[in-house]
Write an enzyme that holds these catalytic residues in place. Structure first.
Site, PDB file in Angstrom:
ATOM      1  N   CYS A  35      -3.518  62.659 -57.825  1.00  0.00           N
ATOM      2  CA  CYS A  35      -2.803  61.760 -56.907  1.00  0.00           C
ATOM      3  C   CYS A  35      -3.611  61.520 -55.632  1.00  0.00           C
ATOM      4  O   CYS A  35      -3.293  60.618 -54.860  1.00  0.00           O
ATOM      5  CB  CYS A  35      -1.436  62.327 -56.560  1.00  0.00           C
ATOM      6  N   CYS A 104       3.435  68.969 -56.332  1.00  0.00           N
ATOM      7  CA  CYS A 104       3.332  68.839 -54.875  1.00  0.00           C
ATOM      8  C   CYS A 104       3.560  70.206 -54.212  1.00  0.00           C
ATOM      9  O   CYS A 104       2.912  70.533 -53.218  1.00  0.00           O
ATOM     10  CB  CYS A 104       4.332  67.828 -54.350  1.00  0.00           C
TER      11      CYS A 104
HETATM   12 FE1  FES Z   1       0.478  64.277 -55.017  1.00  0.00          FE
HETATM   13 FE2  FES Z   1       2.896  64.773 -54.335  1.00  0.00          FE
HETATM   14  S1  FES Z   1       2.199  63.097 -55.478  1.00  0.00           S
HETATM   15  S2  FES Z   1       1.157  65.949 -53.902  1.00  0.00           S
END
Ligand code: FES
Length: 129
Positions: A35, A104
């Protein structure tokens, strides 16, 4: 059912312990390649107690809420206790995260572990010199 618990929303909107500790003696930075989110953790440790902790998170709301909650959980704790903090415990303290957001909270656990490792390395260097 709401996607995020009230606690997640609260820590996302009013994150605790955001910022930098200039004279930190443990700093950790981790990222999630998928991400692209990044988390940096600063620790001020005295006599093996975490006197202060601050973080900077460039990431999603769950990552911000996780880092905020994680800092609250380790503040004032002995280093040995902070080392035991798991992402599961952070997610539970937030009254849960959606499955696809669990990574996360992993970032928060890893950032703390990395800062504690940095602290250990620095203390070892000190005793060697
Ligand atoms: Fe990457 Fe939450 S989407 S840490």
């Amino acid at each position: 059912m709401a996607l995020y618990s009230e606690k997640v929303m609260d820590h996302f909107r009013n994150p605790r312990n955001v910022g930098v500790i200039e004279d930190a003696n443990g700093i950790g930075e981790v990222g999630n390649a998928k991400c692209g989110d990044i988390m940096k953790m600063y620790l001020k440790i005295e006599d093996d107690i975490i006197k202060d902790v601050k973080f900077e998170t460039f990431g999603c709301g769950s990552a911000i809420a996780s880092s905020s909650m994680a800092t609250e959980m380790i503040k004032g704790q002995p280093v040995a206790e902070a080392e035991k903090l798991t992402n599961k415990a952070v997610a539970e303290a937030l009254d849960g995260l959606p499955d696809y957001k669990m990574h996360c909270s992993v970032l928060a656990e890893e950032a703390i572990k990395s800062a504690l490792e940095d602290y250990r390395k620095r203390s070892e260097n000190k005793t060697e010199n």
